[in-house]
Enzyme design. Sequence first.
Site, PDB file in Angstrom:
ATOM      1  N   ASN A 159      -0.304 -30.139  21.432  1.00 32.43           N
ATOM      2  CA  ASN A 159      -0.606 -30.881  20.213  1.00 32.43           C
ATOM      3  C   ASN A 159       0.491 -30.576  19.201  1.00 32.43           C
ATOM      4  O   ASN A 159       0.835 -29.406  18.999  1.00 32.43           O
ATOM      5  CB  ASN A 159      -1.967 -30.457  19.644  1.00 32.43           C
ATOM      6  CG  ASN A 159      -3.120 -30.909  20.519  1.00 32.43           C
ATOM      7  OD1 ASN A 159      -3.062 -31.976  21.121  1.00 32.43           O
ATOM      8  ND2 ASN A 159      -4.159 -30.103  20.607  1.00 32.43           N
TER       9      ASN A 159
ATOM     10  N   HIS B   9       1.700 -23.908  21.741  1.00 31.17           N
ATOM     11  CA  HIS B   9       0.842 -23.483  22.843  1.00 31.17           C
ATOM     12  C   HIS B   9       0.577 -24.673  23.752  1.00 31.17           C
ATOM     13  O   HIS B   9       0.337 -25.781  23.291  1.00 31.17           O
ATOM     14  CB  HIS B   9      -0.472 -22.886  22.332  1.00 31.17           C
ATOM     15  CG  HIS B   9      -1.133 -23.680  21.254  1.00 31.17           C
ATOM     16  ND1 HIS B   9      -0.723 -23.647  19.935  1.00 31.17           N
ATOM     17  CD2 HIS B   9      -2.166 -24.555  21.299  1.00 31.17           C
ATOM     18  CE1 HIS B   9      -1.480 -24.455  19.227  1.00 31.17           C
ATOM     19  NE2 HIS B   9      -2.364 -25.028  20.034  1.00 31.17           N
TER      20      HIS B   9
END
Length: 114
Positions: A87, A100
């Site tokens: 994201n 991440h």
Amino acid sequence: MAEECIFCKIVAGEIPAEKVYEDEQVVGFRDIKPAAPTHLLFIPKEHIPTINDLTDAHEALVGRLVRAAQQTAAREPLSGGYRLVFNCLGDAGQEVYHIHLHLLGGRRLGWPPG
Ligand code: DGP
């Protein structure tokens, strides 16, 4: 290490996490708020806030994140498949500003994502 970054604290061992993977560049651990039966996060030890901050120098590191996810997936009950997601920024729902790679699986995942 960024002082107020929760994922830097996980790398440093200052916040506990259920680790599933570690090498010299990457740590993998279980998401605290799982969105699927298997929900893992793979992070670089280096603090990089968003995907937009990546440079040519990070190309091997990004490859390492994907390989770490692939290698760990092989040890999880994910024979039906899984999804890898980064994201980037608010519209994508990024909440933690340390890049991440999400690994989600263990159930049928909808597409397109909400
Ligand atoms: P994102 O929305 O892409 O920034 O995802 C951040 C994820 O990080 C979210 O699924 C919840 C997870 N998370 C946040 N804080 C912690 C924590 O302290 N420990 C663990 N294991 N996961 C966390």
